[in-house]
Design a protein around this motif. Structure first.
Motif, PDB file in Angstrom:
ATOM      1  N   GLY A 156      16.471  14.263 -69.260  1.00 52.31           N
ATOM      2  CA  GLY A 156      15.187  13.585 -69.322  1.00 52.31           C
ATOM      3  C   GLY A 156      14.909  13.246 -71.006  1.00 52.31           C
ATOM      4  O   GLY A 156      15.444  13.938 -71.860  1.00 52.31           O
ATOM      5  N   ALA A 157      14.535  12.073 -71.442  1.00 52.23           N
ATOM      6  CA  ALA A 157      14.296  11.696 -72.636  1.00 52.23           C
ATOM      7  C   ALA A 157      13.442  12.597 -73.437  1.00 52.23           C
ATOM      8  O   ALA A 157      12.479  13.327 -72.713  1.00 52.23           O
ATOM      9  CB  ALA A 157      13.877  10.414 -72.997  1.00 52.23           C
ATOM     10  N   THR A 158      13.610  12.912 -74.641  1.00 46.81           N
ATOM     11  CA  THR A 158      12.405  13.600 -75.268  1.00 46.81           C
ATOM     12  C   THR A 158      11.111  13.110 -75.437  1.00 46.81           C
ATOM     13  O   THR A 158      11.071  12.011 -75.590  1.00 46.81           O
ATOM     14  CB  THR A 158      13.130  13.853 -76.795  1.00 46.81           C
ATOM     15  OG1 THR A 158      14.444  14.343 -76.817  1.00 46.81           O
ATOM     16  CG2 THR A 158      12.346  14.824 -77.709  1.00 46.81           C
ATOM     17  N   LEU A 198       9.161  18.708 -67.542  1.00 46.55           N
ATOM     18  CA  LEU A 198      10.257  19.608 -67.660  1.00 46.55           C
ATOM     19  C   LEU A 198       9.651  21.178 -68.161  1.00 46.55           C
ATOM     20  O   LEU A 198       8.962  21.268 -69.218  1.00 46.55           O
ATOM     21  CB  LEU A 198      11.132  19.388 -68.650  1.00 46.55           C
ATOM     22  CG  LEU A 198      12.578  20.037 -68.894  1.00 46.55           C
ATOM     23  CD1 LEU A 198      13.111  20.177 -67.708  1.00 46.55           C
ATOM     24  CD2 LEU A 198      13.423  19.660 -69.989  1.00 46.55           C
ATOM     25  N   ASP A 199       9.799  22.211 -67.360  1.00 44.54           N
ATOM     26  CA  ASP A 199       9.463  23.569 -68.059  1.00 44.54           C
ATOM     27  C   ASP A 199      10.649  24.266 -68.406  1.00 44.54           C
ATOM     28  O   ASP A 199      11.439  24.836 -67.672  1.00 44.54           O
ATOM     29  CB  ASP A 199       9.016  24.110 -66.329  1.00 44.54           C
ATOM     30  CG  ASP A 199       8.406  25.356 -66.802  1.00 44.54           C
ATOM     31  OD1 ASP A 199       8.478  25.870 -68.052  1.00 44.54           O
ATOM     32  OD2 ASP A 199       7.983  26.051 -65.888  1.00 44.54           O
ATOM     33  N   GLU A 200      10.772  23.959 -69.690  1.00 46.49           N
ATOM     34  CA  GLU A 200      11.908  24.639 -70.435  1.00 46.49           C
ATOM     35  C   GLU A 200      11.936  25.936 -70.561  1.00 46.49           C
ATOM     36  O   GLU A 200      12.623  26.650 -70.730  1.00 46.49           O
ATOM     37  CB  GLU A 200      11.930  23.865 -71.783  1.00 46.49           C
ATOM     38  CG  GLU A 200      12.599  22.335 -71.880  1.00 46.49           C
ATOM     39  CD  GLU A 200      12.916  21.879 -73.137  1.00 46.49           C
ATOM     40  OE1 GLU A 200      14.122  22.193 -74.005  1.00 46.49           O
ATOM     41  OE2 GLU A 200      11.994  21.472 -74.082  1.00 46.49           O
ATOM     42  N   ASP A 201      10.730  26.553 -70.531  1.00 46.47           N
ATOM     43  CA  ASP A 201      10.612  28.114 -70.748  1.00 46.47           C
ATOM     44  C   ASP A 201      11.040  28.655 -69.461  1.00 46.47           C
ATOM     45  O   ASP A 201      11.720  29.629 -69.523  1.00 46.47           O
ATOM     46  CB  ASP A 201       9.114  28.462 -70.880  1.00 46.47           C
ATOM     47  CG  ASP A 201       8.580  27.966 -72.462  1.00 46.47           C
ATOM     48  OD1 ASP A 201       9.351  27.736 -73.371  1.00 46.47           O
ATOM     49  OD2 ASP A 201       7.235  27.691 -72.287  1.00 46.47           O
ATOM     50  N   LEU A 238      20.333  21.792 -62.466  1.00 44.57           N
ATOM     51  CA  LEU A 238      20.024  20.578 -63.205  1.00 44.57           C
ATOM     52  C   LEU A 238      18.739  19.901 -62.736  1.00 44.57           C
ATOM     53  O   LEU A 238      18.737  19.725 -61.546  1.00 44.57           O
ATOM     54  CB  LEU A 238      21.147  19.547 -63.277  1.00 44.57           C
ATOM     55  CG  LEU A 238      20.828  18.341 -64.369  1.00 44.57           C
ATOM     56  CD1 LEU A 238      22.421  17.837 -64.656  1.00 44.57           C
ATOM     57  CD2 LEU A 238      20.373  17.272 -63.512  1.00 44.57           C
ATOM     58  N   THR A 239      17.895  19.888 -63.504  1.00 44.20           N
ATOM     59  CA  THR A 239      16.500  19.214 -63.017  1.00 44.20           C
ATOM     60  C   THR A 239      15.675  18.890 -64.198  1.00 44.20           C
ATOM     61  O   THR A 239      16.155  19.053 -65.650  1.00 44.20           O
ATOM     62  CB  THR A 239      15.549  20.630 -62.449  1.00 44.20           C
ATOM     63  OG1 THR A 239      14.368  20.040 -62.229  1.00 44.20           O
ATOM     64  CG2 THR A 239      15.610  21.476 -63.738  1.00 44.20           C
ATOM     65  N   ASP A 240      14.673  17.844 -63.979  1.00 48.41           N
ATOM     66  CA  ASP A 240      13.845  17.104 -65.119  1.00 48.41           C
ATOM     67  C   ASP A 240      12.564  17.647 -64.904  1.00 48.41           C
ATOM     68  O   ASP A 240      11.569  16.856 -65.384  1.00 48.41           O
ATOM     69  CB  ASP A 240      14.192  15.782 -64.926  1.00 48.41           C
ATOM     70  CG  ASP A 240      13.486  15.180 -63.591  1.00 48.41           C
ATOM     71  OD1 ASP A 240      13.182  16.119 -62.622  1.00 48.41           O
ATOM     72  OD2 ASP A 240      13.205  13.882 -63.502  1.00 48.41           O
ATOM     73  N   GLY A 241      12.344  18.693 -64.188  1.00 45.33           N
ATOM     74  CA  GLY A 241      11.126  19.074 -63.995  1.00 45.33           C
ATOM     75  C   GLY A 241      10.671  20.856 -63.816  1.00 45.33           C
ATOM     76  O   GLY A 241      11.470  21.531 -64.269  1.00 45.33           O
ATOM     77  N   GLY A 242       9.685  21.107 -63.419  1.00 43.27           N
ATOM     78  CA  GLY A 242       9.359  22.605 -63.219  1.00 43.27           C
ATOM     79  C   GLY A 242       9.347  22.796 -61.681  1.00 43.27           C
ATOM     80  O   GLY A 242       9.155  21.949 -60.979  1.00 43.27           O
ATOM     81  N   ASN A 243       9.024  24.276 -61.484  1.00 45.40           N
ATOM     82  CA  ASN A 243       8.945  24.338 -59.916  1.00 45.40           C
ATOM     83  C   ASN A 243       7.476  24.292 -59.558  1.00 45.40           C
ATOM     84  O   ASN A 243       6.414  24.864 -59.990  1.00 45.40           O
ATOM     85  CB  ASN A 243       9.201  26.105 -60.133  1.00 45.40           C
ATOM     86  CG  ASN A 243       9.285  26.309 -58.520  1.00 45.40           C
ATOM     87  OD1 ASN A 243      10.177  26.106 -57.947  1.00 45.40           O
ATOM     88  ND2 ASN A 243       8.135  27.440 -58.111  1.00 45.40           N
ATOM     89  N   THR A 244       7.559  23.240 -58.396  1.00 52.67           N
ATOM     90  CA  THR A 244       6.004  22.800 -57.887  1.00 52.67           C
ATOM     91  C   THR A 244       6.066  22.830 -56.450  1.00 52.67           C
ATOM     92  O   THR A 244       5.167  22.262 -55.772  1.00 52.67           O
ATOM     93  CB  THR A 244       5.958  21.167 -58.261  1.00 52.67           C
ATOM     94  OG1 THR A 244       7.181  20.648 -57.680  1.00 52.67           O
ATOM     95  CG2 THR A 244       6.005  20.999 -59.805  1.00 52.67           C
ATOM     96  N   ALA A 245       7.262  23.412 -55.751  1.00 53.18           N
ATOM     97  CA  ALA A 245       7.334  23.820 -54.516  1.00 53.18           C
ATOM     98  C   ALA A 245       8.173  24.853 -54.216  1.00 53.18           C
ATOM     99  O   ALA A 245       8.742  25.594 -54.908  1.00 53.18           O
ATOM    100  CB  ALA A 245       7.846  22.466 -53.691  1.00 53.18           C
ATOM    101  N   GLY A 246       8.189  25.217 -52.691  1.00 49.64           N
ATOM    102  CA  GLY A 246       8.990  26.437 -52.323  1.00 49.64           C
ATOM    103  C   GLY A 246       8.166  27.700 -52.330  1.00 49.64           C
ATOM    104  O   GLY A 246       7.105  27.812 -52.849  1.00 49.64           O
ATOM    105  N   LEU A 247       8.811  28.565 -51.694  1.00 49.79           N
ATOM    106  CA  LEU A 247       8.126  30.100 -51.349  1.00 49.79           C
ATOM    107  C   LEU A 247       8.591  30.907 -52.349  1.00 49.79           C
ATOM    108  O   LEU A 247       8.064  31.842 -52.789  1.00 49.79           O
ATOM    109  CB  LEU A 247       8.451  30.431 -50.204  1.00 49.79           C
ATOM    110  CG  LEU A 247       8.297  29.650 -48.779  1.00 49.79           C
ATOM    111  CD1 LEU A 247       8.779  30.223 -47.545  1.00 49.79           C
ATOM    112  CD2 LEU A 247       6.711  29.335 -48.950  1.00 49.79           C
ATOM    113  N   MET A 248      10.039  30.881 -53.122  1.00 52.21           N
ATOM    114  CA  MET A 248      10.482  31.818 -54.073  1.00 52.21           C
ATOM    115  C   MET A 248       9.914  31.306 -55.581  1.00 52.21           C
ATOM    116  O   MET A 248      10.228  30.223 -56.045  1.00 52.21           O
ATOM    117  CB  MET A 248      11.822  31.991 -53.762  1.00 52.21           C
ATOM    118  CG  MET A 248      12.361  33.305 -54.560  1.00 52.21           C
ATOM    119  SD  MET A 248      14.238  33.282 -54.183  1.00 52.21           S
ATOM    120  CE  MET A 248      14.252  33.877 -52.469  1.00 52.21           C
ATOM    121  N   ASP A 249       9.540  32.269 -56.177  1.00 50.81           N
ATOM    122  CA  ASP A 249       9.408  32.330 -57.889  1.00 50.81           C
ATOM    123  C   ASP A 249      10.829  32.213 -58.244  1.00 50.81           C
ATOM    124  O   ASP A 249      11.550  32.947 -58.093  1.00 50.81           O
ATOM    125  CB  ASP A 249       8.370  33.155 -58.096  1.00 50.81           C
ATOM    126  CG  ASP A 249       8.303  33.394 -59.625  1.00 50.81           C
ATOM    127  OD1 ASP A 249       7.445  32.485 -59.996  1.00 50.81           O
ATOM    128  OD2 ASP A 249       9.068  34.106 -60.464  1.00 50.81           O
TER     129      ASP A 249
END
Length: 321
Positions: free
Chosen positions: A232-234, A248-251, A200-211
């Motif tokens: 998060g709200a629409t 949010l990175d829905e794709d 569960l998240t409200d964003g996209g991948n912005t950190a970390g080493l693994m894609d």
């Protein structure tokens, strides 16, 4: 209540009586030592032995009854207690990055507070699963290892704080940690069953080493099914530009779910998040309701010990006579 595990052992109860009735009495063997004074003391000896013999017979009967009672394995059954089964390993990963403090899903409540309230209620009904919890931001952290103690996992979820794992979002590393912990648990416990991750998240991948996509491919190879939830709200157009969850990175979340044969869900408020968890419950139903176990205490040792004590008493009386 008391029960007897082997009640058929009572069939041996008349065995001594049958032996006494069917076998001939023992007779003195030829060549016995001749005692000239035997006739003189025979009457007194018979009178002296008669009373102790009755006691020995009575004690023998009691000993036999106790031995048969012990052979039936008397047991005391305590009250039934529930025992959870462990059919599925379910890991929940919850975003605690800075954006989760946005108040756009339920009045003055933050996104994380909404997730905590609805998620803990979801966990409470996962009877039959082993459940773990990961909190992630810039880095993922294992907050609760896999366990059947659903109340404790729910409490750890409610105690999560914004920014506890950093302000950014490491989705790929979170999937990697979930794979690592699930595999380690399975190897340690020789477990089996399905492995599921709810991310569960409200964003996209912005950190970390693994894609995230590569992590999802690796998860699919390991048999881990991932359900992703975007909260998060629409997004809506406002006076100052777009309003709502623009990060949010829905794709990516859809791709992760598709690669691992899971599903992607969108939750914009409390009601929709409840519906999401209800749908996951249908897709991943609890494997079993709580099973019941009755603690059993063996009581055969008590009649057996008493029989041993009386047997020693019989031997002592025989020696005295």
């Amino acid at each position: 209540m008391i029960q007897f595990a082997w009640p058929w052992m009572l069939l041996f109860l008349p065995l001594p009586w049958l032996v006494a009735r069917m076998l001939p009495a023992a007779t003195p063997q030829a060549g016995a030592v001749f005692l000239p004074f035997a006739a003189a003391v025979s009457v007194n000896a018979t009178l002296a032995l008669r009373a102790p013999a009755r006691w020995r017979i009575a004690l023998f009967a009691v000993v036999w009854l106790l031995l048969v009672a012990a052979a039936t394995r008397p047991q005391w059954l305590d009250d039934p207690v529930p025992v959870a089964t462990t059919a599925r390993q379910l890991m929940m990963a919850v975003d605690t990055s800075g954006s989760m403090q946005t108040q756009d899903m339920a009045g003055g409540a933050t996104r994380l507070q909404v997730v905590q309230a609805v998620g803990s209620e979801f966990l409470r009904h996962r009877v039959g699963d082993q459940v773990g919890l990961i909190l992630f931001g810039t880095r993922p952290y294992l907050q609760a290892p896999l366990t059947t103690d659903l109340n404790t996992v729910g409490q750890f979820l409610r105690e999560g704080m914004i920014g506890v794992a950093g302000p950014e979002t490491a989705i790929g590393d979170t999937i990697g940690l979930a794979i690592k912990r699930l595999k380690a648990h399975r190897e340690q416990t020789a477990g089996h069953g399905e492995m599921v991750l709810i991310l569960l998240t409200d964003g996209g991948n912005t950190a970390g080493l693994m894609d995230p996509i590569e992590a999802a491919k690796f998860a699919a190879q390991e048999g881990l099914r991932i359900y992703t939830i975007g909260v998060g709200a629409t997004v809506q157009d406002g006076m100052a530009g777009p309003v709502g969850n623009t990060d949010l990175d829905e794709d990516a979340l859809k791709s992760i779910a598709q690669i691992t044969h899971g599903a992607y869900f969108r939750a914009t408020n409390v009601e929709s998040l409840n519906q999401v968890y209800a749908e996951i419950d249908k897709l991943e139903p609890a494997q079993a309701t709580a099973q019941w176990y009755r603690p059993t205490t063996e009581w055969f040792a008590w009649p057996l010990a008493l029989a041993l004590f009386l047997s020693v008493l019989v031997v002592c009386l025989r020696r005295q006579s």
